[in-house]
Design an enzyme around this catalytic site. Structure first.
Site, PDB file in Angstrom:
ATOM      1  N   GLY A 165       4.220  -8.352   3.357  1.00  0.00           N
ATOM      2  CA  GLY A 165       5.007  -8.797   2.203  1.00  0.00           C
ATOM      3  C   GLY A 165       4.840  -7.895   0.991  1.00  0.00           C
ATOM      4  CG  LEU A 209       8.947  -7.251   2.012  1.00  0.00           C
ATOM      5  CD1 LEU A 209      10.203  -7.802   2.693  1.00  0.00           C
ATOM      6  CD2 LEU A 209       8.041  -6.586   3.051  1.00  0.00           C
ATOM      7  CG  HIS A 210       7.107  -1.147  -1.022  1.00  0.00           C
ATOM      8  ND1 HIS A 210       7.317  -0.219  -0.030  1.00  0.00           N
ATOM      9  CD2 HIS A 210       5.813  -1.552  -0.891  1.00  0.00           C
ATOM     10  CE1 HIS A 210       6.202  -0.036   0.648  1.00  0.00           C
ATOM     11  NE2 HIS A 210       5.269  -0.837   0.169  1.00  0.00           N
ATOM     12  CG  HIS A 222       7.438  -3.006   3.269  1.00  0.00           C
ATOM     13  ND1 HIS A 222       6.999  -3.258   1.991  1.00  0.00           N
ATOM     14  CD2 HIS A 222       6.338  -3.030   4.045  1.00  0.00           C
ATOM     15  CE1 HIS A 222       5.685  -3.445   1.997  1.00  0.00           C
ATOM     16  NE2 HIS A 222       5.259  -3.307   3.235  1.00  0.00           N
ATOM     17  CG  ASP A 250      -0.639   1.992   6.201  1.00  0.00           C
ATOM     18  OD1 ASP A 250      -1.559   1.881   5.393  1.00  0.00           O
ATOM     19  OD2 ASP A 250       0.543   1.685   5.920  1.00  0.00           O
TER      20      ASP A 250
HETATM   21  P1  AMP Z   1       2.023  -3.422   4.857  1.00  0.00           P
HETATM   22  O1  AMP Z   1       2.899  -4.499   4.325  1.00  0.00           O
HETATM   23  O2  AMP Z   1       1.341  -2.609   3.809  1.00  0.00           O
HETATM   24  O3  AMP Z   1       1.091  -3.923   5.935  1.00  0.00           O
HETATM   25  O4  AMP Z   1       2.984  -2.385   5.576  1.00  0.00           O
HETATM   26  C1  AMP Z   1       3.855  -2.792   6.602  1.00  0.00           C
HETATM   27  C2  AMP Z   1       4.404  -1.564   7.280  1.00  0.00           C
HETATM   28  O5  AMP Z   1       5.114  -0.777   6.336  1.00  0.00           O
HETATM   29  C3  AMP Z   1       3.302  -0.668   7.871  1.00  0.00           C
HETATM   30  O6  AMP Z   1       3.737  -0.151   9.109  1.00  0.00           O
HETATM   31  C4  AMP Z   1       3.177   0.416   6.835  1.00  0.00           C
HETATM   32  O7  AMP Z   1       2.698   1.644   7.352  1.00  0.00           O
HETATM   33  C5  AMP Z   1       4.619   0.550   6.379  1.00  0.00           C
HETATM   34  N1  AMP Z   1       4.689   1.161   5.061  1.00  0.00           N
HETATM   35  C6  AMP Z   1       4.066   0.777   3.917  1.00  0.00           C
HETATM   36  N2  AMP Z   1       4.350   1.632   2.907  1.00  0.00           N
HETATM   37  C7  AMP Z   1       5.167   2.583   3.428  1.00  0.00           C
HETATM   38  C8  AMP Z   1       5.789   3.747   2.895  1.00  0.00           C
HETATM   39  N3  AMP Z   1       5.638   4.117   1.629  1.00  0.00           N
HETATM   40  N4  AMP Z   1       6.561   4.491   3.738  1.00  0.00           N
HETATM   41  C9  AMP Z   1       6.721   4.139   5.032  1.00  0.00           C
HETATM   42  N5  AMP Z   1       6.148   3.043   5.596  1.00  0.00           N
HETATM   43  C10 AMP Z   1       5.386   2.280   4.803  1.00  0.00           C
END
Ligand code: AMP
Length: 281
Positions: A31, A33-34, A37, A152
């Site tokens: 969540g 979200l940006h 995501h 990540d």
């Molecule tokens: P998170 O909500 O941080 O667990 O991220 C969910 C998914 O979005 C994971 O696979 C992250 O690697 C990916 N993600 C987060 N930030 C970015 C970004 N800036 N660019 C690409 N993927 C992202």
């Protein structure tokens, strides 16, 4: 948009879709979200008939209870962002008891040593927690494709390893890191940074780019030393690690022909822990 918080209900819904031979994509998130995501979700929308986005802040991957408590969360904003992408996204937003019936703890997976480096050294049991929740999501949704960000990268490799160890049919799709124009990688944790700290955080990307520029001319040890010196000139930045590692094994390299390498960084910037990486090829 279909929103589910209950495992049986989403499974019933997906069962009906799957009987029509549809291709399902899953984008796991925590969540807040940006656009990072969004880029994964849009890719999944293009490559699948239906996209499931999960929003679940997974307690077992946090070794620091304060980090878990302060993790940004805004479900109404998230729903609006998902709606702005498409009305036919399926949102799975369970609570901890739904995901962990009984005790909230990690299962144990063979991560083939991928958890021994970098994040694994700084965040105890983090990757067993990640593998546990992704394994649960995979068995609930049984997607054809699952999307992970290269942002990540160690997590991505651990999921690739999990899927291949379990011989699952799901394909793990790598998605490029989405950045602001100044190079800072989008992250939910950026919400905790002030405007000036965001500017300072761009030095992490500068350090990664320096490694990319010098990778073919300088010794990796020299690169790491110069990066550490550079970053130590910013009092707001507390470097945890900066390493050049093999993309496959995540081990620090004795450089070999035909292997691919990445530079990885983790640092606290004004008290906010950020990670990033860049490919060196
Ligand atoms: P998170 O909500 O941080 O667990 O991220 C969910 C998914 O979005 C994971 O696979 C992250 O690697 C990916 N993600 C987060 N930030 C970015 C970004 N800036 N660019 C690409 N993927 C992202």
């Amino acid at each position: 948009m279909h929103i589910f918080s209950d495992i049986l209900q989403i499974q019933n819904h997906l069962f009906k879709l799957k009987s029509e031979r549809t291709i399902i994509g899953l984008v796991p998130t925590m969540g807040a979200l940006h656009e990072g995501h969004s880029s994964l979700i849009k890719k999944s929308k293009l490559e699948n008939d239906f996209t499931v986005v999960s929003i679940f802040v997974n307690p077992t991957q946090f070794d620091d209870s304060n980090d878990l408590l302060t993790y940004p969360s805004d479900i109404d904003n998230d729903i609006n962002l998902l709606k702005s992408i498409s009305d036919d996204i399926i949102l799975f937003n369970p609570d901890s008891h739904e995901i962990y019936s009984g005790e909230i703890k990690s299962d144990h997976f063979n991560l083939n040593g991928l958890d021994k480096h970098m994040e694994g050294e700084y965040r105890l049991n983090h990757f067993q927690g990640v593998a546990t929740v992704v394994n649960k999501l995979l068995s609930i949704v049984i997607p054809d494709n699952i999307y992970f960000g290269e942002k990540d990268f160690q997590q991505l490799r651990i999921i690739e390893n999990l899927v291949s160890e379990k011989k699952l049919k799901t394909k793990v799709v790598r998605c490029e890191t989405f950045r602001y124009a100044d190079g800072l990688a989008l992250s939910s944790r950026n919400n905790k940074l002030s405007f000036s700290s965001k500017k300072i955080a761009t030095n992490l990307f500068k350090a990664l780019n320096f490694a990319k520029e010098k990778f073919n001319t300088l010794d990796t040890f020299e690169i790491e030393k110069k990066v550490m010196e550079y970053l130590s000139s910013f009092p707001e930045i507390k470097l945890e690690y900066f390493v050049i590692a093999d993309e496959e094994t995540l081990e620090t390299p004795i450089l070999k022909e035909n292997h691919k390498y990445r530079a990885f960084i983790a640092a606290n910037v004004s008290g906010v822990r950020l990670i990033d990486n860049i490919k060196l090829y």
